[in-house]
Design a protein around this motif. Sequence first.
Motif, PDB file in Angstrom:
ATOM      1  N   VAL A 122     -60.336 -10.485  15.251  1.00  0.00           N
ATOM      2  CA  VAL A 122     -59.693  -9.298  14.691  1.00  0.00           C
ATOM      3  C   VAL A 122     -58.466  -9.670  13.873  1.00  0.00           C
ATOM      4  O   VAL A 122     -57.880 -10.747  14.036  1.00  0.00           O
ATOM      5  N   ILE A 123     -58.077  -8.758  13.001  1.00  0.00           N
ATOM      6  CA  ILE A 123     -56.793  -8.819  12.323  1.00  0.00           C
ATOM      7  C   ILE A 123     -55.980  -7.633  12.831  1.00  0.00           C
ATOM      8  O   ILE A 123     -56.496  -6.513  12.964  1.00  0.00           O
ATOM      9  N   ASN A 124     -54.720  -7.869  13.131  1.00  0.00           N
ATOM     10  CA  ASN A 124     -53.886  -6.823  13.729  1.00  0.00           C
ATOM     11  C   ASN A 124     -53.263  -5.882  12.707  1.00  0.00           C
ATOM     12  O   ASN A 124     -52.668  -4.869  13.079  1.00  0.00           O
ATOM     13  N   VAL A 125     -53.401  -6.210  11.418  1.00  0.00           N
ATOM     14  CA  VAL A 125     -52.868  -5.365  10.342  1.00  0.00           C
ATOM     15  C   VAL A 125     -53.781  -4.158  10.151  1.00  0.00           C
ATOM     16  O   VAL A 125     -55.003  -4.296  10.078  1.00  0.00           O
ATOM     17  N   LEU A 126     -53.182  -2.976  10.068  1.00  0.00           N
ATOM     18  CA  LEU A 126     -53.977  -1.754   9.954  1.00  0.00           C
ATOM     19  C   LEU A 126     -53.857  -1.065   8.605  1.00  0.00           C
ATOM     20  O   LEU A 126     -54.785  -0.360   8.191  1.00  0.00           O
ATOM     21  N   ASP A 127     -52.737  -1.228   7.914  1.00  0.00           N
ATOM     22  CA  ASP A 127     -52.475  -0.406   6.730  1.00  0.00           C
ATOM     23  C   ASP A 127     -52.311  -1.226   5.458  1.00  0.00           C
ATOM     24  O   ASP A 127     -51.707  -0.765   4.500  1.00  0.00           O
ATOM     25  N   ASP A 128     -52.830  -2.434   5.426  1.00  0.00           N
ATOM     26  CA  ASP A 128     -52.752  -3.276   4.236  1.00  0.00           C
ATOM     27  C   ASP A 128     -54.172  -3.721   3.902  1.00  0.00           C
ATOM     28  O   ASP A 128     -54.626  -4.775   4.340  1.00  0.00           O
ATOM     29  N   GLU A 129     -54.873  -2.892   3.121  1.00  0.00           N
ATOM     30  CA  GLU A 129     -56.288  -3.165   2.844  1.00  0.00           C
ATOM     31  C   GLU A 129     -56.475  -4.491   2.117  1.00  0.00           C
ATOM     32  O   GLU A 129     -57.459  -5.198   2.346  1.00  0.00           O
ATOM     33  N   GLU A 130     -55.516  -4.843   1.251  1.00  0.00           N
ATOM     34  CA  GLU A 130     -55.638  -6.097   0.510  1.00  0.00           C
ATOM     35  C   GLU A 130     -55.611  -7.300   1.468  1.00  0.00           C
ATOM     36  O   GLU A 130     -56.398  -8.239   1.327  1.00  0.00           O
ATOM     37  N   ARG A 131     -54.708  -7.252   2.436  1.00  0.00           N
ATOM     38  CA  ARG A 131     -54.630  -8.367   3.385  1.00  0.00           C
ATOM     39  C   ARG A 131     -55.851  -8.401   4.303  1.00  0.00           C
ATOM     40  O   ARG A 131     -56.361  -9.467   4.639  1.00  0.00           O
ATOM     41  N   ILE A 132     -56.332  -7.223   4.702  1.00  0.00           N
ATOM     42  CA  ILE A 132     -57.539  -7.172   5.532  1.00  0.00           C
ATOM     43  C   ILE A 132     -58.714  -7.782   4.771  1.00  0.00           C
ATOM     44  O   ILE A 132     -59.472  -8.606   5.301  1.00  0.00           O
ATOM     45  N   ALA A 133     -58.854  -7.398   3.511  1.00  0.00           N
ATOM     46  CA  ALA A 133     -59.945  -7.935   2.693  1.00  0.00           C
ATOM     47  C   ALA A 133     -59.801  -9.444   2.508  1.00  0.00           C
ATOM     48  O   ALA A 133     -60.801 -10.171   2.522  1.00  0.00           O
ATOM     49  N   ALA A 134     -58.568  -9.918   2.353  1.00  0.00           N
ATOM     50  CA  ALA A 134     -58.352 -11.355   2.165  1.00  0.00           C
ATOM     51  C   ALA A 134     -58.773 -12.142   3.405  1.00  0.00           C
ATOM     52  O   ALA A 134     -59.378 -13.209   3.305  1.00  0.00           O
ATOM     53  N   GLU A 135     -58.455 -11.611   4.590  1.00  0.00           N
ATOM     54  CA  GLU A 135     -58.852 -12.318   5.808  1.00  0.00           C
ATOM     55  C   GLU A 135     -60.363 -12.247   6.007  1.00  0.00           C
ATOM     56  O   GLU A 135     -60.979 -13.205   6.492  1.00  0.00           O
ATOM     57  N   CYS A 136     -60.972 -11.132   5.628  1.00  0.00           N
ATOM     58  CA  CYS A 136     -62.433 -11.049   5.677  1.00  0.00           C
ATOM     59  C   CYS A 136     -63.051 -12.079   4.726  1.00  0.00           C
ATOM     60  O   CYS A 136     -64.032 -12.754   5.080  1.00  0.00           O
ATOM     61  N   ALA A 137     -62.471 -12.205   3.534  1.00  0.00           N
ATOM     62  CA  ALA A 137     -62.981 -13.177   2.564  1.00  0.00           C
ATOM     63  C   ALA A 137     -62.855 -14.597   3.097  1.00  0.00           C
ATOM     64  O   ALA A 137     -63.735 -15.441   2.881  1.00  0.00           O
ATOM     65  N   GLN A 138     -61.761 -14.870   3.797  1.00  0.00           N
ATOM     66  CA  GLN A 138     -61.599 -16.185   4.405  1.00  0.00           C
ATOM     67  C   GLN A 138     -62.697 -16.424   5.437  1.00  0.00           C
ATOM     68  O   GLN A 138     -63.301 -17.503   5.496  1.00  0.00           O
ATOM     69  N   GLY A 139     -62.983 -15.420   6.261  1.00  0.00           N
ATOM     70  CA  GLY A 139     -64.043 -15.551   7.249  1.00  0.00           C
ATOM     71  C   GLY A 139     -65.404 -15.769   6.598  1.00  0.00           C
ATOM     72  O   GLY A 139     -66.212 -16.572   7.078  1.00  0.00           O
ATOM     73  N   LEU A 140     -65.656 -15.066   5.499  1.00  0.00           N
ATOM     74  CA  LEU A 140     -66.910 -15.240   4.767  1.00  0.00           C
ATOM     75  C   LEU A 140     -67.021 -16.668   4.250  1.00  0.00           C
ATOM     76  O   LEU A 140     -68.071 -17.306   4.360  1.00  0.00           O
ATOM     77  N   GLU A 141     -65.929 -17.187   3.690  1.00  0.00           N
ATOM     78  CA  GLU A 141     -65.934 -18.550   3.175  1.00  0.00           C
ATOM     79  C   GLU A 141     -66.188 -19.565   4.283  1.00  0.00           C
ATOM     80  O   GLU A 141     -66.814 -20.601   4.055  1.00  0.00           O
ATOM     81  N   TRP A 142     -65.715 -19.263   5.475  1.00  0.00           N
ATOM     82  CA  TRP A 142     -65.881 -20.179   6.608  1.00  0.00           C
ATOM     83  C   TRP A 142     -67.277 -20.080   7.214  1.00  0.00           C
ATOM     84  O   TRP A 142     -67.649 -20.886   8.048  1.00  0.00           O
ATOM     85  N   GLY A 143     -68.056 -19.067   6.805  1.00  0.00           N
ATOM     86  CA  GLY A 143     -69.427 -18.967   7.256  1.00  0.00           C
ATOM     87  C   GLY A 143     -69.716 -17.874   8.257  1.00  0.00           C
ATOM     88  O   GLY A 143     -70.846 -17.776   8.761  1.00  0.00           O
ATOM     89  N   PHE A 144     -68.749 -17.028   8.565  1.00  0.00           N
ATOM     90  CA  PHE A 144     -68.988 -15.953   9.535  1.00  0.00           C
ATOM     91  C   PHE A 144     -69.895 -14.873   8.949  1.00  0.00           C
ATOM     92  O   PHE A 144     -69.917 -14.638   7.742  1.00  0.00           O
ATOM     93  N   ASP A 145     -70.617 -14.200   9.840  1.00  0.00           N
ATOM     94  CA  ASP A 145     -71.513 -13.119   9.438  1.00  0.00           C
ATOM     95  C   ASP A 145     -70.790 -11.789   9.279  1.00  0.00           C
ATOM     96  O   ASP A 145     -71.298 -10.873   8.635  1.00  0.00           O
ATOM     97  N   GLY A 146     -69.639 -11.650   9.893  1.00  0.00           N
ATOM     98  CA  GLY A 146     -68.887 -10.413   9.840  1.00  0.00           C
ATOM     99  C   GLY A 146     -67.595 -10.567  10.612  1.00  0.00           C
ATOM    100  O   GLY A 146     -67.235 -11.669  11.039  1.00  0.00           O
ATOM    101  N   LYS A 147     -66.909  -9.444  10.794  1.00  0.00           N
ATOM    102  CA  LYS A 147     -65.586  -9.483  11.419  1.00  0.00           C
ATOM    103  C   LYS A 147     -65.477  -8.399  12.483  1.00  0.00           C
ATOM    104  O   LYS A 147     -65.960  -7.280  12.294  1.00  0.00           O
ATOM    105  N   THR A 148     -64.844  -8.751  13.596  1.00  0.00           N
ATOM    106  CA  THR A 148     -64.533  -7.733  14.599  1.00  0.00           C
ATOM    107  C   THR A 148     -63.283  -6.992  14.166  1.00  0.00           C
ATOM    108  O   THR A 148     -62.359  -7.569  13.586  1.00  0.00           O
ATOM    109  N   LEU A 149     -63.249  -5.695  14.474  1.00  0.00           N
ATOM    110  CA  LEU A 149     -62.204  -4.812  13.964  1.00  0.00           C
ATOM    111  C   LEU A 149     -61.626  -3.979  15.099  1.00  0.00           C
ATOM    112  O   LEU A 149     -62.285  -3.759  16.117  1.00  0.00           O
ATOM    113  N   ILE A 150     -60.415  -3.484  14.891  1.00  0.00           N
ATOM    114  CA  ILE A 150     -59.763  -2.681  15.916  1.00  0.00           C
ATOM    115  C   ILE A 150     -59.409  -1.284  15.428  1.00  0.00           C
ATOM    116  O   ILE A 150     -58.862  -0.497  16.195  1.00  0.00           O
ATOM    117  N   HIS A 151     -59.722  -0.966  14.167  1.00  0.00           N
ATOM    118  CA  HIS A 151     -59.377   0.359  13.634  1.00  0.00           C
ATOM    119  C   HIS A 151     -60.368   0.745  12.541  1.00  0.00           C
ATOM    120  O   HIS A 151     -60.795  -0.117  11.750  1.00  0.00           O
TER     121      HIS A 151
END
Length: 290
Positions: free
Chosen positions: A193-222
């Motif tokens: 998970v990412i603990n940031v809730l209101d910064d869509e750009e940062r959320i997308a950036a961390e998702c992109a990092q996970g995609l680059e690392w080979g993950f299928d998706g991301k767990t979320l809290i909100h």
Amino acid sequence: MPDHVSPIRPRRSALYMPASNPRAVQKARELSCDVVILDLEDAVAPEQKVAARVAAMEAVRAGGFGQRELVVRANALDTEWGADDLAALRGGGADAVLLPKVSAIDTLHAAREALGDGPALWAMVETARGVVNLPDIVDAAREVGLAALVVGTNDLAKELRCRPGSDRAPLLPILTQIVLAARMAGLIALDGVINVLDDEERIAAECAQGLEWGFDGKTLIHPAQIAPANRVFSPAAEEIGWAEKIVHAFEQPDHANRGAIRIDGKMVERLHLDGARRTLALHQAIQARQ
């Protein structure tokens, strides 16, 4: 033991929802996440554990989650609630049971015995011992019906006493190990998970990092994190176009028996054909949901 390794389906966004919150559970039925994780563990206070278990099972039986994969995160087996959680989930109808803090194969065997031939197991990797024991854990995947590895980044950071910033640099070697272990056994790999809730750009950036690392998706809290996760983990238009071009080229009679061909000035091998087919299968599965 049934083979719980799943076919290609979207798991771009896996949203934790506290099972103790009926409004949240009802809302989950309407959200665009690919996976709903009804949480009996971290999101539920000790005095609400039993009630949360009852509510989770009622929600599973009631259904209404559509094509969303439905997973229940149980409490750890070494807690006072874990055994009862698994007993309730044995024939409850969830797609999978997420086990927290899986550090050794003993936990997987105990969980499978408790669940019988019921739902698949998903394992959270969130302890140092769990990371070290990853080869043994995934080697037991077929025997115990393990289908996914899920990163617990907050617990890992706490145990390692590291301080990951926006680049998550201290955790990157571990994330690589988790993806590698998952691929060894053909398992799903979901980023933490990412603990940031209101910064869509940062959320997308961390998702992109996970995609680059080979993950299928991301767990979320909100719920606010669903849209960027779905967008990032969906094949882009240019990726789909390139995949279609590769598949079409290899379907030509002149290329039927060739190991490598030239497309648009690039050397493309059959390993790229496998990747292209997977991209198109994922795209089609996403389109089917919409």
